[in-house]
Design a protein around this motif. Structure first.
Motif, PDB file in Angstrom:
ATOM      1  N   LEU A 125      -7.246  -7.841  13.010  1.00  0.00           N
ATOM      2  CA  LEU A 125      -8.477  -7.502  12.051  1.00  0.00           C
ATOM      3  C   LEU A 125      -8.347  -5.856  11.609  1.00  0.00           C
ATOM      4  CD1 LEU A 125     -11.208  -9.754  13.009  1.00  0.00           C
ATOM      5  CD2 LEU A 125      -9.771  -9.979  11.038  1.00  0.00           C
ATOM      6  N   LEU A 126      -8.429  -5.083  12.487  1.00  0.00           N
ATOM      7  CA  LEU A 126      -8.282  -3.559  12.383  1.00  0.00           C
ATOM      8  C   LEU A 126      -7.090  -3.092  11.804  1.00  0.00           C
ATOM      9  CD1 LEU A 126      -9.929  -2.384  15.742  1.00  0.00           C
ATOM     10  CD2 LEU A 126     -11.082  -2.324  13.400  1.00  0.00           C
ATOM     11  N   THR A 127      -6.109  -3.815  11.964  1.00  0.00           N
ATOM     12  CA  THR A 127      -4.822  -3.450  11.260  1.00  0.00           C
ATOM     13  C   THR A 127      -4.928  -3.627   9.580  1.00  0.00           C
ATOM     14  OG1 THR A 127      -3.520  -3.893  13.009  1.00  0.00           O
ATOM     15  CG2 THR A 127      -2.140  -3.758  11.000  1.00  0.00           C
ATOM     16  N   VAL A 128      -5.537  -4.636   9.462  1.00  0.00           N
ATOM     17  CA  VAL A 128      -5.637  -5.307   7.976  1.00  0.00           C
ATOM     18  C   VAL A 128      -6.542  -4.303   7.243  1.00  0.00           C
ATOM     19  CG1 VAL A 128      -6.545  -7.224   6.274  1.00  0.00           C
ATOM     20  CG2 VAL A 128      -4.886  -7.839   8.529  1.00  0.00           C
ATOM     21  N   ARG A 129      -7.745  -4.025   7.888  1.00  0.00           N
ATOM     22  CA  ARG A 129      -8.708  -3.146   7.779  1.00  0.00           C
ATOM     23  C   ARG A 129      -8.174  -1.619   7.165  1.00  0.00           C
ATOM     24  NH1 ARG A 129     -12.535  -0.037  11.358  1.00  0.00           N
ATOM     25  NH2 ARG A 129     -10.657   0.965  11.536  1.00  0.00           N
ATOM     26  N   ASP A 130      -7.275  -1.152   8.150  1.00  0.00           N
ATOM     27  CA  ASP A 130      -6.622   0.074   7.829  1.00  0.00           C
ATOM     28  C   ASP A 130      -5.927   0.037   6.767  1.00  0.00           C
ATOM     29  OD1 ASP A 130      -8.356   1.096   9.984  1.00  0.00           O
ATOM     30  OD2 ASP A 130      -6.676   1.148  11.377  1.00  0.00           O
ATOM     31  N   LEU A 131      -5.095  -0.850   6.648  1.00  0.00           N
ATOM     32  CA  LEU A 131      -4.141  -1.060   5.611  1.00  0.00           C
ATOM     33  C   LEU A 131      -4.961  -0.943   4.189  1.00  0.00           C
ATOM     34  CD1 LEU A 131      -1.395  -3.371   6.743  1.00  0.00           C
ATOM     35  CD2 LEU A 131      -1.098  -0.693   6.703  1.00  0.00           C
ATOM     36  N   GLU A 132      -6.009  -1.816   3.998  1.00  0.00           N
ATOM     37  CA  GLU A 132      -6.678  -1.790   3.059  1.00  0.00           C
ATOM     38  C   GLU A 132      -7.043  -0.569   2.635  1.00  0.00           C
ATOM     39  OE1 GLU A 132     -10.543  -4.446   1.027  1.00  0.00           O
ATOM     40  OE2 GLU A 132      -9.937  -4.587   3.314  1.00  0.00           O
ATOM     41  N   ARG A 133      -7.685   0.402   3.492  1.00  0.00           N
ATOM     42  CA  ARG A 133      -8.328   1.740   3.338  1.00  0.00           C
ATOM     43  C   ARG A 133      -7.123   2.542   2.936  1.00  0.00           C
ATOM     44  NH1 ARG A 133     -10.871   3.388   8.943  1.00  0.00           N
ATOM     45  NH2 ARG A 133     -11.323   5.359   7.844  1.00  0.00           N
ATOM     46  N   VAL A 134      -5.939   2.551   3.474  1.00  0.00           N
ATOM     47  CA  VAL A 134      -5.019   3.255   2.735  1.00  0.00           C
ATOM     48  C   VAL A 134      -4.724   3.054   1.286  1.00  0.00           C
ATOM     49  CG1 VAL A 134      -2.392   3.475   2.576  1.00  0.00           C
ATOM     50  CG2 VAL A 134      -3.267   3.050   4.773  1.00  0.00           C
ATOM     51  N   GLY A 135      -5.046   1.738   0.839  1.00  0.00           N
ATOM     52  CA  GLY A 135      -4.994   1.450  -0.669  1.00  0.00           C
ATOM     53  C   GLY A 135      -6.065   2.130  -1.406  1.00  0.00           C
ATOM     54  N   ASP A 136      -7.185   2.175  -0.752  1.00  0.00           N
ATOM     55  CA  ASP A 136      -8.394   2.908  -1.178  1.00  0.00           C
ATOM     56  C   ASP A 136      -8.189   4.225  -1.526  1.00  0.00           C
ATOM     57  OD1 ASP A 136      -9.867   0.557  -1.300  1.00  0.00           O
ATOM     58  OD2 ASP A 136     -10.770   0.955   0.703  1.00  0.00           O
ATOM     59  N   ASP A 175      -7.262  -4.285  -6.768  1.00  0.00           N
ATOM     60  CA  ASP A 175      -7.820  -5.606  -6.615  1.00  0.00           C
ATOM     61  C   ASP A 175      -6.777  -6.507  -5.979  1.00  0.00           C
ATOM     62  OD1 ASP A 175     -10.089  -4.850  -7.948  1.00  0.00           O
ATOM     63  OD2 ASP A 175      -9.374  -5.380  -9.811  1.00  0.00           O
ATOM     64  N   THR A 176      -5.626  -6.222  -6.050  1.00  0.00           N
ATOM     65  CA  THR A 176      -4.530  -7.309  -5.577  1.00  0.00           C
ATOM     66  C   THR A 176      -4.423  -6.988  -3.999  1.00  0.00           C
ATOM     67  OG1 THR A 176      -3.185  -7.237  -7.526  1.00  0.00           O
ATOM     68  CG2 THR A 176      -2.028  -7.954  -5.248  1.00  0.00           C
ATOM     69  N   ILE A 177      -4.693  -5.795  -3.527  1.00  0.00           N
ATOM     70  CA  ILE A 177      -4.378  -5.311  -2.125  1.00  0.00           C
ATOM     71  C   ILE A 177      -5.898  -6.012  -1.508  1.00  0.00           C
ATOM     72  CG2 ILE A 177      -4.745  -3.318  -0.517  1.00  0.00           C
ATOM     73  CD1 ILE A 177      -1.829  -3.554  -1.889  1.00  0.00           C
ATOM     74  N   ASP A 178      -7.067  -6.034  -2.228  1.00  0.00           N
ATOM     75  CA  ASP A 178      -8.203  -6.190  -1.574  1.00  0.00           C
ATOM     76  C   ASP A 178      -8.100  -7.777  -1.430  1.00  0.00           C
ATOM     77  OD1 ASP A 178      -9.326  -3.699  -1.535  1.00  0.00           O
ATOM     78  OD2 ASP A 178     -10.571  -3.995  -3.397  1.00  0.00           O
ATOM     79  N   GLU A 179      -7.617  -8.474  -2.442  1.00  0.00           N
ATOM     80  CA  GLU A 179      -7.497  -9.857  -2.134  1.00  0.00           C
ATOM     81  C   GLU A 179      -6.328 -10.470  -0.978  1.00  0.00           C
ATOM     82  OE1 GLU A 179      -6.040 -11.065  -6.101  1.00  0.00           O
ATOM     83  OE2 GLU A 179      -7.957 -10.587  -7.055  1.00  0.00           O
ATOM     84  N   ARG A 180      -5.560  -9.676  -0.835  1.00  0.00           N
ATOM     85  CA  ARG A 180      -4.254  -9.964   0.212  1.00  0.00           C
ATOM     86  C   ARG A 180      -4.998  -9.758   1.451  1.00  0.00           C
ATOM     87  NH1 ARG A 180       1.199  -9.797  -1.201  1.00  0.00           N
ATOM     88  NH2 ARG A 180       1.241 -10.786  -3.567  1.00  0.00           N
ATOM     89  N   VAL A 240       0.858  -1.162  -0.225  1.00  0.00           N
ATOM     90  CA  VAL A 240       0.039   0.052  -0.289  1.00  0.00           C
ATOM     91  C   VAL A 240       0.929   1.335  -0.041  1.00  0.00           C
ATOM     92  CG1 VAL A 240      -1.988  -0.965   1.076  1.00  0.00           C
ATOM     93  CG2 VAL A 240      -0.343   0.078   2.658  1.00  0.00           C
ATOM     94  N   ILE A 241       2.086   1.096   0.586  1.00  0.00           N
ATOM     95  CA  ILE A 241       2.815   2.362   0.556  1.00  0.00           C
ATOM     96  C   ILE A 241       3.466   2.624  -0.959  1.00  0.00           C
ATOM     97  CG2 ILE A 241       5.401   3.085   1.135  1.00  0.00           C
ATOM     98  CD1 ILE A 241       4.940   1.779   3.885  1.00  0.00           C
TER      99      ILE A 241
END
Length: 226
Positions: free
Chosen positions: A194-205, A152-157, A125-126
């Motif tokens: 789970l929150l950590t994963v969610r937050d990193l996904e949001r960085v990608g968004d 899409d790749t980030i979402d899958e990971r 995501v960085i």
């Protein structure tokens, strides 16, 4: 204002937005490092550094407002200022997510899921945010589209990581000898991860949002916005 002075202000806005992105990305890297090493001092540095990002945001917001109100830009200049305004908002929110990583570091007591590679997701995501800011700087529409596709790749990971965490929780054996305190700690650890994963996904968004605004800025194309 003479045209030369107006153009200088536009150039300064671009440079300041890029500077803000560098500060935010450094906070994000520090947050990930703190999480990996359980470095509480580094975590506090990330948390307390959020005020600097907020101040940068407010200053750039005012610059955008002044340019819109005083210069009444048209066409491409208007899109540039509007896009920059939206982009600094995304950057400020990424900084908030980096602050969350600092908070999670202070709460973390153990690593439960070695198969969940938080650092790999964080690196991806960085790279997305870096690429989106390069696209903004270079006004590269092709890069904007590539960044959106990479999401899409980030979402899958992230989905796979969350699935691993939940599956392990379901399969974990809890018997009558398991203390209530141990169960509460387990649930807290699971929730934090789970929150950590969610937050990193949001960085990608947010990286995709930056790419979308850049594409609109460069080509008046709003396909990635909606």
């Amino acid at each position: 204002m003479p045209r030369e002075g107006y153009q200088e202000k536009l150039d300064a806005l671009r440079e300041d937005v890029l500077y803000m992105s560098e500060v935010v990305l450094e906070r994000l890297r520090m947050g990930l490092d703190a999480l990996e090493t359980k470095d509480e001092d580094l975590a506090w540095e990330v948390i307390e550094g959020d005020d600097e990002v907020n101040q940068l945001y407010l200053e750039l917001e005012q610059d955008c407002i002044d340019l819109l109100a005083l210069q009444q830009p048209v066409a491409s200049d208007l899109r540039f200022i509007a896009a920059s305004f939206k982009i600094i908002t995304d950057l400020e929110r990424i900084a908030d997510l980096a602050t969350n990583l600092g908070d999670y570091t202070l709460e973390a007591e153990r690593d439960l899921y070695p198969d969940v590679d938080i650092q790999e997701i964080g690196t991806l995501v960085i790279e997305m945010v870096e690429a989106s800011m390069d696209a903004y700087d270079e006004e590269d529409p092709d890069a904007c589209i590539a960044i959106a596709e990479q999401d899409d790749t980030i979402d899958e990971r992230c989905e796979a990581a969350s699935g691993t965490i939940v599956r392990d929780l379901i399969e974990r054996e809890v018997d009558d000898e398991t203390g209530e305190e141990e169960i509460e700690q387990l649930m807290a650890d699971v929730s934090r991860l789970l929150l950590t994963v969610r937050d990193l996904e949001r960085v990608g968004d947010h990286a995709v949002n930056i790419a979308a605004r850049t594409l609109y800025m460069v080509e008046n194309d709003d396909d990635l916005i909606y």
